[in-house]
Design a protein around this motif. Structure first.
Motif, PDB file in Angstrom:
ATOM      1  N   GLY A  32       0.821  -1.213   0.000  1.00 57.06           N
ATOM      2  CA  GLY A  32       0.000   0.000   0.000  1.00 57.06           C
ATOM      3  C   GLY A  32       0.850   1.256   0.000  1.00 57.06           C
ATOM      4  O   GLY A  32       0.391   2.321   0.434  1.00 57.06           O
ATOM      5  N   GLY A  33       2.057   1.156  -0.513  1.00 53.24           N
ATOM      6  CA  GLY A  33       2.992   2.284  -0.473  1.00 53.24           C
ATOM      7  C   GLY A  33       2.735   3.366  -1.491  1.00 53.24           C
ATOM      8  O   GLY A  33       3.478   4.357  -1.540  1.00 53.24           O
ATOM      9  N   ALA A  34       1.683   3.224  -2.324  1.00 50.38           N
ATOM     10  CA  ALA A  34       1.291   4.298  -3.239  1.00 50.38           C
ATOM     11  C   ALA A  34       0.137   5.111  -2.676  1.00 50.38           C
ATOM     12  O   ALA A  34      -0.377   5.997  -3.347  1.00 50.38           O
ATOM     13  N   GLY A  35      -0.260   4.807  -1.443  1.00 48.89           N
ATOM     14  CA  GLY A  35      -1.310   5.566  -0.778  1.00 48.89           C
ATOM     15  C   GLY A  35      -0.742   6.694   0.064  1.00 48.89           C
ATOM     16  O   GLY A  35       0.474   6.924   0.105  1.00 48.89           O
ATOM     17  N   TYR A  36      -1.620   7.374   0.771  1.00 52.57           N
ATOM     18  CA  TYR A  36      -1.250   8.565   1.540  1.00 52.57           C
ATOM     19  C   TYR A  36      -0.170   8.262   2.582  1.00 52.57           C
ATOM     20  O   TYR A  36       0.953   8.778   2.511  1.00 52.57           O
ATOM     21  N   ILE A  37      -0.489   7.427   3.540  1.00 51.08           N
ATOM     22  CA  ILE A  37       0.452   7.178   4.633  1.00 51.08           C
ATOM     23  C   ILE A  37       1.591   6.285   4.165  1.00 51.08           C
ATOM     24  O   ILE A  37       2.758   6.511   4.510  1.00 51.08           O
ATOM     25  N   GLY A  38       1.284   5.278   3.358  1.00 46.01           N
ATOM     26  CA  GLY A  38       2.335   4.386   2.877  1.00 46.01           C
ATOM     27  C   GLY A  38       3.410   5.108   2.096  1.00 46.01           C
ATOM     28  O   GLY A  38       4.609   4.816   2.238  1.00 46.01           O
ATOM     29  N   SER A  39       3.029   6.075   1.266  1.00 44.60           N
ATOM     30  CA  SER A  39       4.027   6.808   0.481  1.00 44.60           C
ATOM     31  C   SER A  39       4.894   7.685   1.375  1.00 44.60           C
ATOM     32  O   SER A  39       6.101   7.817   1.145  1.00 44.60           O
ATOM     33  N   VAL A  54       7.788  -0.973  -3.069  1.00 48.20           N
ATOM     34  CA  VAL A  54       6.375  -0.665  -2.859  1.00 48.20           C
ATOM     35  C   VAL A  54       5.539  -1.675  -3.628  1.00 48.20           C
ATOM     36  O   VAL A  54       5.741  -1.883  -4.827  1.00 48.20           O
ATOM     37  N   LEU A  55       4.604  -2.306  -2.906  1.00 48.08           N
ATOM     38  CA  LEU A  55       3.633  -3.221  -3.518  1.00 48.08           C
ATOM     39  C   LEU A  55       2.257  -2.588  -3.392  1.00 48.08           C
ATOM     40  O   LEU A  55       1.785  -2.345  -2.272  1.00 48.08           O
ATOM     41  N   ASP A  56       1.610  -2.302  -4.522  1.00 49.83           N
ATOM     42  CA  ASP A  56       0.321  -1.623  -4.489  1.00 49.83           C
ATOM     43  C   ASP A  56      -0.444  -1.971  -5.760  1.00 49.83           C
ATOM     44  O   ASP A  56       0.145  -1.995  -6.846  1.00 49.83           O
ATOM     45  N   ASP A  57      -1.739  -2.224  -5.615  1.00 54.92           N
ATOM     46  CA  ASP A  57      -2.527  -2.540  -6.810  1.00 54.92           C
ATOM     47  C   ASP A  57      -3.138  -1.298  -7.458  1.00 54.92           C
ATOM     48  O   ASP A  57      -3.831  -1.399  -8.480  1.00 54.92           O
ATOM     49  N   LEU A  58      -2.895  -0.120  -6.878  1.00 55.24           N
ATOM     50  CA  LEU A  58      -3.360   1.172  -7.398  1.00 55.24           C
ATOM     51  C   LEU A  58      -4.882   1.273  -7.446  1.00 55.24           C
ATOM     52  O   LEU A  58      -5.429   2.109  -8.174  1.00 55.24           O
ATOM     53  N   SER A  59      -5.574   0.456  -6.656  1.00 56.36           N
ATOM     54  CA  SER A  59      -7.032   0.584  -6.598  1.00 56.36           C
ATOM     55  C   SER A  59      -7.436   1.883  -5.924  1.00 56.36           C
ATOM     56  O   SER A  59      -8.472   2.481  -6.270  1.00 56.36           O
ATOM     57  N   THR A  60      -6.636   2.340  -4.978  1.00 54.39           N
ATOM     58  CA  THR A  60      -6.873   3.652  -4.350  1.00 54.39           C
ATOM     59  C   THR A  60      -5.607   4.484  -4.311  1.00 54.39           C
ATOM     60  O   THR A  60      -5.665   5.672  -4.001  1.00 54.39           O
ATOM     61  N   ALA A  65       2.757   8.735  -6.572  1.00 49.64           N
ATOM     62  CA  ALA A  65       3.052   8.908  -5.147  1.00 49.64           C
ATOM     63  C   ALA A  65       4.171   7.978  -4.682  1.00 49.64           C
ATOM     64  O   ALA A  65       4.663   8.137  -3.558  1.00 49.64           O
ATOM     65  N   VAL A  66       4.572   7.022  -5.504  1.00 50.16           N
ATOM     66  CA  VAL A  66       5.680   6.140  -5.135  1.00 50.16           C
ATOM     67  C   VAL A  66       6.961   6.966  -5.158  1.00 50.16           C
ATOM     68  O   VAL A  66       7.301   7.566  -6.172  1.00 50.16           O
ATOM     69  N   PRO A  67       7.688   7.038  -4.039  1.00 48.04           N
ATOM     70  CA  PRO A  67       8.859   7.933  -3.983  1.00 48.04           C
ATOM     71  C   PRO A  67       9.954   7.522  -4.961  1.00 48.04           C
ATOM     72  O   PRO A  67      10.186   6.321  -5.178  1.00 48.04           O
ATOM     73  N   PRO A  68      10.635   8.495  -5.563  1.00 48.24           N
ATOM     74  CA  PRO A  68      11.789   8.170  -6.406  1.00 48.24           C
ATOM     75  C   PRO A  68      12.822   7.386  -5.604  1.00 48.24           C
ATOM     76  O   PRO A  68      13.107   7.696  -4.450  1.00 48.24           O
ATOM     77  N   GLY A  69      13.344   6.343  -6.207  1.00 48.75           N
ATOM     78  CA  GLY A  69      14.309   5.503  -5.517  1.00 48.75           C
ATOM     79  C   GLY A  69      13.712   4.218  -4.994  1.00 48.75           C
ATOM     80  O   GLY A  69      14.445   3.280  -4.666  1.00 48.75           O
ATOM     81  N   ALA A  70      12.373   4.156  -4.895  1.00 44.86           N
ATOM     82  CA  ALA A  70      11.712   2.922  -4.479  1.00 44.86           C
ATOM     83  C   ALA A  70      11.411   2.072  -5.701  1.00 44.86           C
ATOM     84  O   ALA A  70      11.001   2.579  -6.747  1.00 44.86           O
ATOM     85  N   ALA A  71      11.615   0.760  -5.586  1.00 46.61           N
ATOM     86  CA  ALA A  71      11.143  -0.151  -6.617  1.00 46.61           C
ATOM     87  C   ALA A  71       9.630  -0.281  -6.493  1.00 46.61           C
ATOM     88  O   ALA A  71       9.086  -0.231  -5.386  1.00 46.61           O
ATOM     89  N   PHE A  72       8.947  -0.387  -7.617  1.00 47.14           N
ATOM     90  CA  PHE A  72       7.487  -0.453  -7.584  1.00 47.14           C
ATOM     91  C   PHE A  72       7.005  -1.732  -8.264  1.00 47.14           C
ATOM     92  O   PHE A  72       7.426  -2.044  -9.381  1.00 47.14           O
ATOM     93  N   VAL A  73       6.140  -2.450  -7.559  1.00 53.04           N
ATOM     94  CA  VAL A  73       5.489  -3.635  -8.104  1.00 53.04           C
ATOM     95  C   VAL A  73       3.988  -3.402  -8.039  1.00 53.04           C
ATOM     96  O   VAL A  73       3.442  -3.147  -6.960  1.00 53.04           O
ATOM     97  N   ARG A  74       3.331  -3.456  -9.194  1.00 55.03           N
ATOM     98  CA  ARG A  74       1.877  -3.343  -9.191  1.00 55.03           C
ATOM     99  C   ARG A  74       1.288  -4.732  -8.969  1.00 55.03           C
ATOM    100  O   ARG A  74       1.439  -5.633  -9.807  1.00 55.03           O
ATOM    101  N   GLY A  75       0.658  -4.904  -7.833  1.00 54.45           N
ATOM    102  CA  GLY A  75       0.092  -6.203  -7.510  1.00 54.45           C
ATOM    103  C   GLY A  75      -0.684  -6.149  -6.216  1.00 54.45           C
ATOM    104  O   GLY A  75      -0.673  -5.145  -5.499  1.00 54.45           O
TER     105      GLY A  75
END
Length: 349
Positions: A32-39, A54-60, A65-75
């Motif tokens: 949930g790292g693409a959300g408000y508090i997680g990011s 960051v693991l986030d399905d981007l439903s919300t 919002a994923v910080p630069p430098g973090a790896a991002f996985v949509r799931g």
């Protein structure tokens, strides 16, 4: 409410000095790292020198919002086993459905996402040998308070499926700690607001649709996006008749998560409330928004909402004693000013 190993009950000094501490530069999965508090937490982890996925399905959440430098996985968190392995030092778990009203209308969604998702995550962590967890819990686990300020030993009688799902997860984590040695901390938030400012100046703030939180709703009125603030009840037994709530700056909240990583002890599930310790009424929030923004904010009084307590304020004594945490930004005007800065930047995107 904490679950402690029977072989030893750790003191604050024991926890800080002898338990396995996270590495100075670790690797963490933020669900949930693409959300408000997680990011905001992900950004603070990166600033502290950690590696973040960051693991986030981007439903919300929002990919920007994923910080630069973090790896991002949509799931989905239910599929965390696909990406989680023994190279991770811990997990910070924010992935959840979080709308109280929706949980009443669609409780099955909250059991599937919040409870089922966390069960899958705990299984993936156990299988991968990842034994450190910080969980995003909520004051909604308490329901109607029996007293204020609310402490962790007060009754937990949630009044919504959302609160019930979060309480169920707390019980799951306690069992995992006792049976399998998980080092876990649940942080029960009260009202989080403001925006986190990263060292590069990026602001990580609140974007919800539908929006249900008071400060961003009032800011939308100040920005001309809404006509009025609906005040739900002005006859409560409070100084100005409106509900009183505990507002905490999101940066203070994020700092508590990093401290929790250090305080987490194998075999223990520690539960901490996170709040400012001060209450602000609805009308105080509206007045502060007017002062910060310089814009008029019309009010429309209305009846009370069912289930709204008059006062909700946290005791954060456990977080102070066990984590060494204190809110460093307690002023409501500072919280509102940062939220306003983020709202104005978001408006020009």
């Amino acid at each position: 409410m904490s679950t402690r190993p029977t072989r030893h009950t750790p003191t604050t000094q024991d926890t800080q000095a002898t338990h396995d501490r996270p590495p100075v530069s670790g690797r963490y999965l933020v669900t949930g790292g693409a959300g408000y508090i997680g990011s905001a937490v992900a950004a603070l982890l990166l600033a502290a020198g950690h590696r973040v996925t960051v693991l986030d399905d981007l439903s919300t959440g929002f990919e920007d919002a994923v910080p630069p430098g973090a790896a991002f996985v949509r799931g989905r968190v239910q599929d965390a086993a696909r990406w989680l392995d023994g190279s991770y030092d811990g997990v910070l778990h924010f992935a959840a459905s979080s709308q109280v009203a929706e949980s009443v209308a669609r409780p099955e969604k909250y059991w599937q996402n919040n409870v089922g998702g966390t069960m899958a995550l705990l299984t993936a962590m156990r299988d991968a040998g990842v034994r450190r967890l910080v969980f995003s819990s909520t004051a909604a686990t308490y329901g109607e308070p029996v007293r204020t300020p609310i402490t962790e030993t007060d009754p937990t009688v949630p009044t919504s499926p959302y609160g019930a799902s979060k309480l169920a997860v707390d019980h799951m984590i306690g069992g995992e700690a006792a049976a399998h040695g998980l080092a876990a901390v649940s942080l029960r938030y009260f009202n989080v607001a403001g925006a986190h400012r990263a060292p590069d100046g990026t602001l990580y703030g609140e974007r919800h649709e539908p929006e249900s939180h008071l400060i961003p709703l009032v800011l939308r009125v100040a920005a001309g996006e809404r006509d009025t603030v609906h005040v739900h009840g002005d006859d409560y037994p409070t100084p100005d008749g409106t509900c009183v709530r505990d507002y905490l700056h999101v940066s203070d909240l994020a700092e508590a998560h990093l401290l929790a990583l250090g305080a987490a002890a194998p075999g223990e599930h520690l539960i901490c409330n996170l709040g400012n310790g001060n209450g602000f009424s609805v009308r105080e929030v509206v007045a502060t928004v007017r002062a910060v923004t310089g814009h008029p904010v019309p009010e429309t009084p209305g009846p009370r909402r069912p289930g709204d307590p008059a006062v909700l304020v946290a005791s954060a004594a456990t977080a102070r004693d066990r984590l060494g945490w204190r809110p460093g930004r307690p002023d409501l005007a500072d919280i509102v000013a940062d939220a306003w800065a983020f709202a104005r930047r978001a408006a020009v995107r």
